[in-house]
Write a protein that holds these residues in place. Structure first.
Motif: not given
Length: 559
Positions: A384, A386-387, A389
């Motif tokens: 998760l 990458h959410i 960023k």
């Protein structure tokens, strides 16, 4: 000019162009220097970038990764202070950092000294006006048997013009020509003999060639009208100097000085890094011992164009005061205003470049850790992450959005240890970071490429390959509270000159606190005063903004 760009080599930043019957590659993705004034003076810097910079010319094909810039922006982008994310060539120093010692080093130094002994510097006495720079106007009139005018005002105007001429002669002969003939030409000579090859001429001398030619043309033009005046037999004739002043002060004289001055601070910083080298020190000592240097050192010579540019308005004002003709006075005054505007523009450009350069460097050295690294209470599975960023320093540290008011090194007290902290006070928030040094890392940032406006503490961190890691989210000034700590309260921890910074949310709850220690009591007081003043200014600016009726207060994004 018969020139046509017709192809680009595959997977290479190279253009081919046709000039007459020749087909020649244009290096580093740039069109030939005769297409743009940037070509010659800035060509060395285009070797220090990751992607090609291409001028937008008719018929020029655009390729992915090319950066198209307008003519106005090109002058700034090609300035050495702005080429930051560049991959500079590794210095080919013969011995300074490569462990070359003993016989190899002594042989290199001996060969360098022998090469310097073969350099021949021509005398500056060949210029026709050389003998006039130390004479007064009355001495010139007596030499040419010219009777002085009976009009006192006209005579004083002539003396003012003579002061402009002789001071320009001194500037050209004793400063610009010394820089060019002794320092720059000697360095060019050494580089043709494979010495000091990594020293960048532009970074050190900028557009000195252009500056010298412009000043020489100005001196020759003034000398021509003075010579015509003293050679004529008419006693009623006057110096026709307006056309010369208009040509040069509204032409290339101010512009060439602006270009030089924009590079000056970077040149001085670059010089300081070069002086640490033995081979450059030998070259510098040889040049400064030349009798035509008049015991002036290179830094004193490099600053001369800045001093000369600021003196032009005073010399023009002196001529304006002594002019009697109303039309002539208006013309001279307008020229003086033009020069003063050029100086004001230069100050703005220097400030803008310095601010832009510094913020870009801060983006490089400030590390923004992700949420799960900043606070261990937050668990985020790998799948998760990458959410989350975030917008990093590119948006937060933008020179167009905010200004850096104050910065400095402090000590941060934690429960079991002390950390080296570095604080950045902006006009809208405070950023607390900890400095991380990497002494084992060799070959840090090139000192010659470092921003001159960085503090010595940051320069030391960069040289060791270190960084500044953000400890917590930025503290908005409207959510910041600073308190002084009395020595009695923290003496048990061995703290001195301590003060407390609190971060409050919109509900006035303290969500973060930093106990900081300054080196001295004065530094502590300065920090507290700077923070208090910044909070006050920020609050006033917020109050003066027009807020529409029936709207709720905007919640801070930093909660």
């Amino acid at each position: 000019m018969d020139l046509q760009i017709f192809s680009r080599a595959q997977n290479k930043e190279t253009f081919w162009y046709q000039k007459g019957d020749e087909i020649i590659p244009a290096a580093m993705g740039l069109v030939p220097s005769d297409l743009t004034s940037l070509g010659q003076r800035n060509s060395g810097f285009y070797e220090h970038r990751r992607s090609s910079v291409v001028l937008n010319l008719p018929g020029l094909e655009v390729f992915p990764g090319d950066l198209l810039v307008s003519d106005g922006a090109a002058d700034y982008l090609c300035h050495p202070l702005l080429l930051l994310n560049s991959e500079s060539k590794k210095p080919r120093w013969p011995f300074s950092k490569r462990g070359v010692q003993g016989k190899d080093k002594h042989k290199y130094i001996s060969d360098l000294e022998n090469c310097l002994s073969s350099v021949k510097i021509t005398s500056f006495r060949g210029y026709e006006f050389y003998s006039l720079k130390d004479k007064t106007w009355d001495e010139v009139m007596e030499t040419h048997h010219k009777l002085p005018t009976d009009q006192l005002d006209l005579r004083k105007q002539q003396e003012a013009m003579w002061e402009l001429f002789t001071s320009e002669c001194t500037y050209f002969l004793d400063h610009l020509l010394v820089l060019k003939m002794i320092f720059m030409n000697t360095l060019k000579y050494l580089q043709t003999h494979e010495y000091l090859l990594d020293v960048d001429l532009w970074r050190l001398f900028a557009n000195l060639e252009e500056l010298t030619q412009t000043s020489l043309g100005f001196v020759n033009s003034l000398f021509g009208i003075i010579k015509d005046y003293v050679d004529t037999s008419e006693t009623s004739s006057s110096l026709d100097f307006i056309s010369v002043l208009t040509k040069y002060f509204r032409g290339s004289l101010c512009q060439s000085h602006q270009t030089y001055c924009l590079n000056y601070s970077a040149a001085i910083f670059y010089l300081e890094s070069l002086r640490q080298r033995d081979d450059f020190g030998i070259y510098l000592k040889w040049c400064e011992q030349n009798e035509q240097c008049r015991r002036l050192h290179l830094p004193e010579l490099l600053v001369a164009p800045l001093q000369r540019l600021t003196r032009y308005p005073l010399l023009l004002k002196n001529i304006w005061k002594r002019s009697m003709d109303s039309a002539e006075k208006i013309m001279i005054y307008s020229i003086k205003e033009k020069v003063e505007k050029s100086i004001r523009d230069l100050e703005g450009k220097v400030k803008w470049l310095d601010n832009f350069q510094k913020f870009r460097y801060l983006q490089e050295i400030i590390v923004w850790p992700p949420l799960w690294d900043r606070d261990k209470r937050f668990f985020v599975p790998e799948c998760l992450k990458h959410i989350f960023k975030e917008h990093m320093a590119e948006n937060i540290l933008s020179p167009t959005n905010r200004h850096l008011l104050y910065e400095g090194k402090l000590t941060l007290a934690e429960s079991t240890r002390f950390l080296d902290a570095y604080l950045f006070l902006f006009n809208d928030f405070l950023l607390v970071t900890k400095t991380k040094r990497n002494k084992k890392k060799l070959g840090g940032s090139d000192p010659g490429l470092m921003c001159p406006s960085l503090t010595p503490e940051l320069q030391a961190v960069i040289k060791e390959g270190g960084s500044c890691t953000v400890l917590d989210q930025p503290i908005p000034l409207d959510r910041l509270v600073v308190k002084s700590i009395e020595p009695l309260h923290v003496s048990v921890f061995g703290l001195r000159n301590a003060f407390l910074i609190q971060h409050e949310n919109r509900y006035r709850q303290c969500i973060a606190a930093f106990l900081l220690q300054a080196q001295t009591e004065n530094i502590k007081k300065t920090w507290m005063a700077q923070i208090t003043t910044a909070i006050s200014c920020f609050t006033k600016n917020q109050e003066t903004k027009k807020i529409p009726l029936f709207t709720l207060p905007t919640e801070s994004s930093e909660i």
